[in-house]
Design a protein around this motif. Structure first.
Motif, PDB file in Angstrom:
ATOM      1  N   GLN A  84      -2.401  -3.415  -5.013  1.00 38.63           N
ATOM      2  CA  GLN A  84      -2.758  -4.733  -5.556  1.00 38.63           C
ATOM      3  C   GLN A  84      -4.201  -4.752  -6.064  1.00 38.63           C
ATOM      4  OE1 GLN A  84      -1.973  -7.930  -2.886  1.00 38.63           O
ATOM      5  NE2 GLN A  84      -2.706  -9.518  -4.263  1.00 38.63           N
ATOM      6  N   ASN A  85      -5.117  -4.220  -5.276  1.00 36.97           N
ATOM      7  CA  ASN A  85      -6.535  -4.246  -5.652  1.00 36.97           C
ATOM      8  C   ASN A  85      -7.005  -2.942  -6.297  1.00 36.97           C
ATOM      9  OD1 ASN A  85      -6.882  -6.866  -4.508  1.00 36.97           O
ATOM     10  ND2 ASN A  85      -6.917  -5.903  -2.470  1.00 36.97           N
ATOM     11  N   LYS A  86      -6.101  -1.974  -6.402  1.00 36.84           N
ATOM     12  CA  LYS A  86      -6.406  -0.673  -6.998  1.00 36.84           C
ATOM     13  C   LYS A  86      -7.622  -0.031  -6.336  1.00 36.84           C
ATOM     14  CE  LYS A  86      -4.334  -1.756 -11.477  1.00 36.84           C
ATOM     15  NZ  LYS A  86      -4.519  -1.813 -12.946  1.00 36.84           N
ATOM     16  N   LYS A  87      -7.558  -0.001  -5.006  1.00 36.63           N
ATOM     17  CA  LYS A  87      -8.602   0.644  -4.218  1.00 36.63           C
ATOM     18  C   LYS A  87      -7.992   1.778  -3.402  1.00 36.63           C
ATOM     19  CE  LYS A  87     -11.444  -3.534  -3.639  1.00 36.63           C
ATOM     20  NZ  LYS A  87     -12.071  -4.444  -2.651  1.00 36.63           N
ATOM     21  N   VAL A  88      -8.854   2.664  -2.948  1.00 39.85           N
ATOM     22  CA  VAL A  88      -8.378   3.789  -2.142  1.00 39.85           C
ATOM     23  C   VAL A  88      -9.172   3.873  -0.855  1.00 39.85           C
ATOM     24  CG1 VAL A  88      -7.613   5.120  -4.136  1.00 39.85           C
ATOM     25  CG2 VAL A  88      -9.941   5.409  -3.288  1.00 39.85           C
ATOM     26  N   GLY A  89      -8.545   4.467   0.156  1.00 40.47           N
ATOM     27  CA  GLY A  89      -9.220   4.703   1.424  1.00 40.47           C
ATOM     28  C   GLY A  89      -9.821   6.100   1.444  1.00 40.47           C
ATOM     29  N   THR A  90     -10.171   6.532   2.626  1.00 43.13           N
ATOM     30  CA  THR A  90     -10.778   7.852   2.789  1.00 43.13           C
ATOM     31  C   THR A  90      -9.725   8.941   2.618  1.00 43.13           C
ATOM     32  OG1 THR A  90     -12.342   6.887   4.362  1.00 43.13           O
ATOM     33  CG2 THR A  90     -12.143   9.301   4.328  1.00 43.13           C
ATOM     34  N   LEU A  91     -10.088  10.027   1.948  1.00 42.39           N
ATOM     35  CA  LEU A  91      -9.174  11.162   1.804  1.00 42.39           C
ATOM     36  C   LEU A  91      -9.293  12.056   3.032  1.00 42.39           C
ATOM     37  CD1 LEU A  91      -8.374  13.128  -1.381  1.00 42.39           C
ATOM     38  CD2 LEU A  91      -8.822  14.378   0.735  1.00 42.39           C
ATOM     39  N   HIS A  92      -8.169  12.360   3.651  1.00 44.30           N
ATOM     40  CA  HIS A  92      -8.147  13.142   4.889  1.00 44.30           C
ATOM     41  C   HIS A  92      -7.408  14.457   4.657  1.00 44.30           C
ATOM     42  CE1 HIS A  92      -9.518   9.676   7.268  1.00 44.30           C
ATOM     43  NE2 HIS A  92      -8.700   8.956   6.512  1.00 44.30           N
ATOM     44  N   LYS A  93      -7.945  15.522   5.219  1.00 46.39           N
ATOM     45  CA  LYS A  93      -7.312  16.836   5.165  1.00 46.39           C
ATOM     46  C   LYS A  93      -7.259  17.407   6.569  1.00 46.39           C
ATOM     47  CE  LYS A  93      -7.773  21.480   3.168  1.00 46.39           C
ATOM     48  NZ  LYS A  93      -8.529  22.353   2.233  1.00 46.39           N
TER      49      LYS A  93
ATOM     50  N   VAL B 146      -3.682   4.084  -0.708  1.00 43.70           N
ATOM     51  CA  VAL B 146      -3.908   3.443  -2.004  1.00 43.70           C
ATOM     52  C   VAL B 146      -3.480   1.975  -1.918  1.00 43.70           C
ATOM     53  CG1 VAL B 146      -3.353   3.461  -4.463  1.00 43.70           C
ATOM     54  CG2 VAL B 146      -3.501   5.621  -3.208  1.00 43.70           C
ATOM     55  N   ASP B 147      -4.420   1.079  -2.219  1.00 45.25           N
ATOM     56  CA  ASP B 147      -4.132  -0.360  -2.269  1.00 45.25           C
ATOM     57  C   ASP B 147      -3.656  -0.676  -3.689  1.00 45.25           C
ATOM     58  OD1 ASP B 147      -4.031  -3.092  -2.330  1.00 45.25           O
ATOM     59  OD2 ASP B 147      -6.020  -3.410  -1.465  1.00 45.25           O
TER      60      ASP B 147
ATOM     61  N   SER C  17       0.845  -1.198   0.000  1.00 43.30           N
ATOM     62  CA  SER C  17       0.000   0.000   0.000  1.00 43.30           C
ATOM     63  C   SER C  17       0.873   1.238   0.000  1.00 43.30           C
ATOM     64  CB  SER C  17      -0.911   0.018   1.222  1.00 43.30           C
ATOM     65  OG  SER C  17      -1.760  -1.111   1.218  1.00 43.30           O
ATOM     66  N   LEU C  18       0.327   2.289  -0.585  1.00 39.02           N
ATOM     67  CA  LEU C  18       0.950   3.599  -0.537  1.00 39.02           C
ATOM     68  C   LEU C  18       0.042   4.549   0.228  1.00 39.02           C
ATOM     69  CD1 LEU C  18       2.225   4.171  -4.215  1.00 39.02           C
ATOM     70  CD2 LEU C  18       3.536   3.378  -2.245  1.00 39.02           C
ATOM     71  N   VAL C  19       0.663   5.508   0.906  1.00 39.66           N
ATOM     72  CA  VAL C  19      -0.088   6.624   1.485  1.00 39.66           C
ATOM     73  C   VAL C  19       0.357   7.870   0.746  1.00 39.66           C
ATOM     74  CG1 VAL C  19      -0.543   8.016   3.526  1.00 39.66           C
ATOM     75  CG2 VAL C  19      -0.328   5.535   3.737  1.00 39.66           C
ATOM     76  N   VAL C  20      -0.494   8.361  -0.141  1.00 42.25           N
ATOM     77  CA  VAL C  20      -0.173   9.553  -0.926  1.00 42.25           C
ATOM     78  C   VAL C  20      -0.294  10.762  -0.007  1.00 42.25           C
ATOM     79  CG1 VAL C  20      -0.810  10.937  -2.919  1.00 42.25           C
ATOM     80  CG2 VAL C  20      -0.988   8.440  -3.026  1.00 42.25           C
ATOM     81  N   LEU C  21       0.793  11.546   0.065  1.00 43.87           N
ATOM     82  CA  LEU C  21       0.880  12.627   1.056  1.00 43.87           C
ATOM     83  C   LEU C  21       1.195  13.952   0.362  1.00 43.87           C
ATOM     84  CD1 LEU C  21       0.927  13.215   4.159  1.00 43.87           C
ATOM     85  CD2 LEU C  21       3.401  12.885   4.053  1.00 43.87           C
ATOM     86  N   PHE C  22       0.482  14.983   0.756  1.00 50.57           N
ATOM     87  CA  PHE C  22       0.725  16.325   0.236  1.00 50.57           C
ATOM     88  C   PHE C  22       0.692  17.306   1.408  1.00 50.57           C
ATOM     89  CE2 PHE C  22      -0.777  20.465  -1.284  1.00 50.57           C
ATOM     90  CZ  PHE C  22       0.129  20.706  -2.305  1.00 50.57           C
ATOM     91  N   GLY C  23       1.546  18.349   1.358  1.00 56.13           N
ATOM     92  CA  GLY C  23       1.581  19.334   2.436  1.00 56.13           C
ATOM     93  C   GLY C  23       1.951  20.707   1.933  1.00 56.13           C
TER      94      GLY C  23
ATOM     95  N   MET D 132      -2.608  12.882  -7.871  1.00 55.49           N
ATOM     96  CA  MET D 132      -1.483  11.962  -7.648  1.00 55.49           C
ATOM     97  C   MET D 132      -1.974  10.516  -7.657  1.00 55.49           C
ATOM     98  SD  MET D 132       0.516  14.150  -4.704  1.00 55.49           S
ATOM     99  CE  MET D 132       1.717  12.896  -4.303  1.00 55.49           C
ATOM    100  N   VAL D 133      -3.142  10.245  -7.055  1.00 56.59           N
ATOM    101  CA  VAL D 133      -3.704   8.887  -7.053  1.00 56.59           C
ATOM    102  C   VAL D 133      -4.035   8.453  -8.481  1.00 56.59           C
ATOM    103  CG1 VAL D 133      -5.660   7.478  -6.307  1.00 56.59           C
ATOM    104  CG2 VAL D 133      -4.566   9.057  -4.679  1.00 56.59           C
TER     105      VAL D 133
END
Length: 699
Positions: free
Chosen positions: A35-44, A32-33, A1-7, A178-179
């Protein structure tokens, strides 16, 4: 999994993110998963900064306000929420591990790591490994723009993705784009695999450096303005987030062996070095640190060593080095171990001690000690200025490079010092220093310390043709190092005025240089060691009545060097002799000759350089014409030392010392004949030339 991060920070945005030392005010992320090409909740999440004064660029780009940020949580609380929310999203997606993915390296290396280091809290391990989306994108699409020119928008445009930022809040659009880019890279046409993440070193690794190593000049910087008590770990903390090479911090020492507030730092690659240069004038405590480019040769000169003893001492890795200064010359290893005590055990016992000695084995009073952990080192530092024998001992943090420097300095000290070099250079005619009140000179202030004569001529541009022959004067400090000042004699006052107007605050090697018009008299004051500032002229040390020996004044006659000193400084004793086919064994002895035209002498505050195309000025002693040789040979009052034998210079004699005491001191050694003509007591004038309170010279 990746955690796409912006600041984003409260200051600069984009390529200059983090360069202005402003605090983080916004974090946006999404899991971002792959393997399954799924995403979690976007947090700000907004971050409350200590300084809520936002730059104009930040207000315009982000739309954030100080009022809104004032209600947010501080950074440490936001990072705790980040870890918790990421763990929850991973559980929902059925994943367990993740790696961060950011747009470039600035957010991780130049913002998060430096800020958390200054605020004294630790980042979790996930922030020490991340993927640079720009590099991964260029690997997947080699025909795209260079990595340094990539942005989220250019990558999206390359893939034909939507780029309307106005539809989303600031930060949200960046993460969503980015995702989308990541999913495009995972498509069947590319099948990109994320395999080699960027890493951030957890701590600085100490280690030795050999002079035989090759150091890339594109990886070295010079840090200036460091607190004198700063250690290599303090410097590594200042560059937190960047990877310093093993043993890559070299603290510079002055001529007295003390730290001068500068350090050379070697990074693992040029990319890290370029990021380090962006920290120019960032703060270490209350002091700002200047960061400049340096060369591999400079680093090896400071940090490189050749001693096997030092290499063996420094071969133990991850040790804390403490320097002890002021040890009694009779101190043994047992004495030092007993002084340190059981509360700070030395690594390896006696093997963890390194005494600094002169080449003949005499102790210098310095030693280096290894400790296996920070706790033991702190206990040792508490013994600073405690007494050993009858002397108090100073203890400081040290580095591997400082060990090399101190050993190199003492081991290079000659066993039998040669004759001292003359402290008064003679300027051959007709290139004398201008005097008078005509303002036909310019002063350059703020030069880079690495600037040479060629850099100054390039800086002057077309005005180089208006420089008088031999009219460029580099000002050195009393340690013989560049002071950052230079004086240039122009052909007229009008030319000097034009240069001052044209070149004032013009850039030279990343520094602006101030250019002022001045007179020859003002230039002479500075070249003789005085100061020239807004308050006016401060006389040089040699002009102060309370400090000035008689011979320190600017001499106005040809006979400026006393006969005794002239005899001591024979050219063949100082310079390699030049043999010609016409020379014969019966040639008369060479004597030192000082022409009347060269009577204007200066102390060694400066070095003189010519302007092209003239060849360099010969600074030193001028060969005597045949007539002067004959006159000197017939003179009876000038003591010319015979050639056989050896010359010994004695310093530090008591003022009441006489010939009898000196002969008694050398009892058992063969000296000059019984008439004692081999003893020459120096006059006051000669003594001022040799810079010694009282001296005798024995043959």
């Amino acid at each position: 999994s990746l955690v796409v991060l912006f600041g984003a920070t409260a200051g600069a945005y984009g390529a200059k993110l983090g360069s202005d030392e402003r605090e983080l005010i916004l974090l946006v992320w999404q899991v971002v998963d792959l393997q399954n090409k799924k995403v979690g909740t976007l947090h700000k999440s907004l971050v409350k900064a200590d300084n809520l004064d936002l730059s104009d660029q930040c207000r315009e780009v982000s739309g954030l306000t100080p009022e809104g940020l004032g209600k947010a949580e501080p950074l440490d609380r936001v990072l705790q929420q980040f870890s918790q929310l990421v763990s929850n999203d991973l559980k929902v997606l059925g994943r367990s591990s993740y790696t961060l993915c950011s747009d470039g390296q600035l957010l991780i290396r130049q913002v998060l790591h430096p800020e958390t280091s200054k605020k004294n809290f630790l980042l979790s391990d996930c922030f020490y490994s991340f993927y640079d989306l720009r590099k991964e994108f260029h690997t997947c699409y080699p025909s795209s723009a260079a990595v340094k020119d990539q942005t989220i928008k250019t990558m999206a445009e390359y893939l034909g993705l939507g780029t309307d930022e106005a539809e989303e809040d600031f930060g949200v659009w960046q993460v969503k784009t980015m995702v989308a880019i990541i999913f495009s890279m995972l498509s069947e046409g590319c099948n990109h695999i994320f395999t080699e993440p960027e890493t951030v070193k957890h701590k600085y690794e100490t280690g030795p450096c050999s002079k035989s190593e090759t150091v890339d000049s594109e990886t070295v910087i010079r840090a200036r303005g460091l607190p004198w008590q700063s250690s290599d770990q303090d410097i590594a903390r200042f560059f937190k987030g960047l990877n310093i090479a093993k043993g890559g911090v070299a603290l510079c020492l002055n001529s007295q062996g003390r730290r001068n507030g500068e350090a050379l730092v070697r990074f693992v690659n040029s990319e890290q070095r370029d990021l380090a240069l962006e920290r120019h004038k960032h703060h270490m405590g209350s002091r700002y640190i200047e960061v400049y480019k340096a060369t591999g040769e400079e680093f090896l000169k400071i940090a490189g060593g050749t001693s096997n003893e030092v290499a063996q001492f420094l071969s133990k890795e991850n040790q804390v080095i403490i320097r002890m200064r002021g040890l009694p010359f009779t101190a043994t290893q047992e004495d030092v171990l007993g002084f340190l005590g059981s509360e700070c055990p030395v690594t390896g016992g006696k093997e963890g001690l390194l005494f600094v000695k002169y080449p003949d084995g005499r102790p210098t009073g310095d030693a280096f000690v290894l400790f296996s952990c920070e706790e033991y080192a702190q206990n040792a530092l508490k013994k600073h200025k405690e007494i050993l024998g009858k002397r108090y001992i100073e203890l400081f943090r040290s580095t591997a490079a400082e060990v090399q420097q101190v050993l190199n300095r003492y081991m290079s000290t000659p066993l039998i010092p040669t004759l001292p070099t003359p402290i008064i250079p003679v300027i051959p005619p007709p290139y004398t220093i201008a005097t008078g009140s005509i303002r036909d000179c310019v002063r350059l202030r703020g030069l880079p310390y690495t600037a040479g004569i060629d850099d100054i001529l390039e800086f002057m541009g077309d005005a180089t043709g208006d420089i008088k022959p031999h009219g460029v004067h580099m000002v050195l400090n009393q340690q013989g190092r560049p002071s950052g000042d230079a004086f240039i004699q122009m052909k007229s006052a009008d030319k000097a005025f034009m240069v001052a107007q044209k070149c004032h605050k013009k850039m030279m090697k990343d520094r602006y240089v101030e250019v002022f018009q001045c007179s020859g008299e003002e230039m002479n004051f500075v070249l003789m060691g005085g100061t020239l500032n807004r308050s006016g002229l401060s006389p040089p040390p040699c002009k102060l009545p309370c400090l000035s020996p008689p011979a320190y004044a600017a001499f106005q006659t040809a006979a400026v060097i006393p006969a005794e000193a002239a005899a001591l400084y024979q050219p063949q004793a100082l310079l390699p002799s030049t043999r010609t086919p016409q020379a014969s064994a019966a040639a008369p002895p060479t004597v030192t000759y000082y022409p009347a035209q060269a009577a204007q002498l200066y102390m060694n505050y400066t070095a003189y350089y010519p302007s092209p195309p003239v060849s360099p000025t010969t600074v030193g002693y001028i060969a005597a014409p045949p007539g002067a040789v004959a006159a000197a040979a017939t003179a009876t009052h000038t003591p010319i030392l015979p050639q056989p034998g050896a010359l010994v210079r004695m310093q530090g004699l008591p003022y009441n010392t006489g010939m009898k005491e000196i002969l008694s001191f050398f009892q058992g050694y063969q000296y000059a004949p019984d008439d004692y003509n081999g003893l020459i007591q120096l006059s006051d004038q000669a003594r001022s030339v040799l810079q010694a309170p009282k001296e005798w010279v024995c043959l």
